[in-house]
Design an enzyme around this catalytic site. Structure first.
Site, PDB file in Angstrom:
ATOM      1  CE  LYS A   1      -0.440  -0.200   5.036  1.00  0.00           C
ATOM      2  NZ  LYS A   1      -1.298  -0.673   6.144  1.00  0.00           N
TER       3      LYS A   1
ATOM      4  CE1 TYR B   1      14.188  31.559   6.004  1.00  0.00           C
ATOM      5  CE2 TYR B   1      14.329  29.201   5.548  1.00  0.00           C
ATOM      6  CZ  TYR B   1      14.210  30.512   5.105  1.00  0.00           C
ATOM      7  OH  TYR B   1      14.116  30.765   3.760  1.00  0.00           O
TER       8      TYR B   1
END
Ligand SMILES: *Cc1c(COP(=O)(O)O)cnc(C)c1O
Length: 368
Positions: A35, A256
């Site tokens: 899956k 950042y």
């Protein structure tokens, strides 16, 4: 020239992990769970390695069509069954076996006009409370299915919530035994964690086991066990190269939000991989990474296209990292050093499953 990032899928490791799952559940047939596009690896890329499986289990009908298109004639199981009535036509046409977990799916079967009777796995909700009939309603669901001419054969399945942890499977296994007692049909209960930890019990391993994450070289019960401890090999490597080196002084910050501040001189490498490649943004300073095969740590915040890494351990190991040096985010470095995906996942507050599945489309994938 494209960015230097790439993923590699290791076919030999996929095949070896399938063998490992088989050893843990001798005599049981093995569903290779593919899956989510084979846990992010790509169904077409894993198919050859998993040809030795007894069947493929997945959720999505389009993925089932892809497995048939590859030439697979053996069993395919839809783990959540059908989503609407016309899916049953595809089940007939492609010979798909399917889970039946609710009354609506039985209604659809009862109304289905077919030449080809269907093979179904009736699902018991043994305590996880996602899908399946409760123990009180299981036998009447079975009787209803058993009366349908549209149904050829009924097997039994359930799914464990705690096969990887201290709660274990005892209560759910007991519920399954009670609900299915004396009913004919094959049985399937084990996911990877149950295969590795509980399938030494012949009853528990049953007729079919459903191997997912173990096939992709991640330990379902990390950190109690590591993948290597279970003799599972990494099947996916995410690697890139350094784009730049920065020389920091005490007090200089990285990235950042200036989340990392150097407390002394520090050499930092900037690598071409960010969250837009599927690398987890929640990975924080300290997350392990390999540079030139040497283990070091991430520093500062992960940005969209770049991460920053501490180069001091790499220099200390005698390497001379610079522009173009190999960086391994997880998997196997060129020299053979391994960084388990589970360790990266843990540092980012998640599991190996999520990292594999999140590999971004922009990352080119090679096979070896
Ligand atoms: C995904 C899934 C599995 C495989 O689980 P792993 O933990 O990856 O081994 C097994 N059974 C069902 C019903 C699933 O949905």
């Amino acid at each position: 020239m494209p960015r230097p990032i790439s993923a590699r899928i290791h076919s030999a490791a996929l095949a070896a992990n399938l063998e490992r799952a088989r050893r843990a559940a001798p005599d049981a047939r093995v569903w290779a769970v593919v899956k989510a596009d084979a846990y992010g690896h790509g169904i077409e890329r894993v198919f050859d390695a998993f040809r030795a499986a007894d069947g493929f289990a997945l959720l999505d009908l389009a993925e089932a069509e892809r497995v048939r298109a590859l030439g697979w004639r053996g069993p395919i199981l839809l783990l959540e069954g059908v989503f609407e009535a016309r899916d049953l036509e595809l089940c007939s046409r492609l010979s798909l076996w399917h889970a039946v977990h609710c009354d609506e799916q039985i209604d659809m079967l009862a109304a289905h006009k077919t030449q080809q009777p269907q093979r179904v796995f009736l699902k018991l909700n043994s305590g996880m409370n996602r899908l399946g009939f409760t123990p009180a309603r299981y036998r009447s669901a079975w009787a209803r299915l058993n009366a349908l001419t549209q149904v050829e054969e009924i097997s039994h399945m359930t799914h464990f919530s705690d096969a990887d942890g201290p709660r274990g499977i005892a209560a759910q296994w007991q519920a399954f035994c009670t609900a299915t007692q004396d009913l004919p049909g094959e049985r399937s209960v084990c996911n990877s964690a149950a295969i590795l930890r509980h399938a030494h019990d012949q009853g528990v391993r049953g007729d079919w086991v459903r191997a997912g994450i173990a096939l992709y070289g991640s330990a379902p019960d990390f950190p109690e066990h590591s993948a290597a401890g279970w003799e599972l090999a990494p099947t996916m490597t995410l690697s890139t190269r350094l784009l730049a080196v920065q020389h920091l002084q005490a007090g200089d910050c990285v990235g950042y939000g200036s989340r990392f501040r150097a407390d002394g001189p520090l050499r930092i490498g900037v690598a071409a991989c960010g969250y837009a490649d599927g690398y987890p943004r929640h990975a924080d300073t300290g997350t392990p990474v390999l540079v030139a095969g040497v283990r070091t740590r991430l520093v500062g915040r992960v940005s969209m296209d770049m991460v920053t890494v501490d180069l001091e351990p790499v220099f200390a190991a005698g390497a001379a990292p610079g522009f173009g040096t190999e960086v391994t985010l997880w998997g196997r470095a060129e020299g053979g050093a391994v960084l388990p995906i589970d360790e990266v996942a843990q540092a980012a507050g998640t599991v190996g499953y999520e990292l594999m599945c999140a590999l971004a489309r922009r990352v080119p994938v090679q096979m070896d």
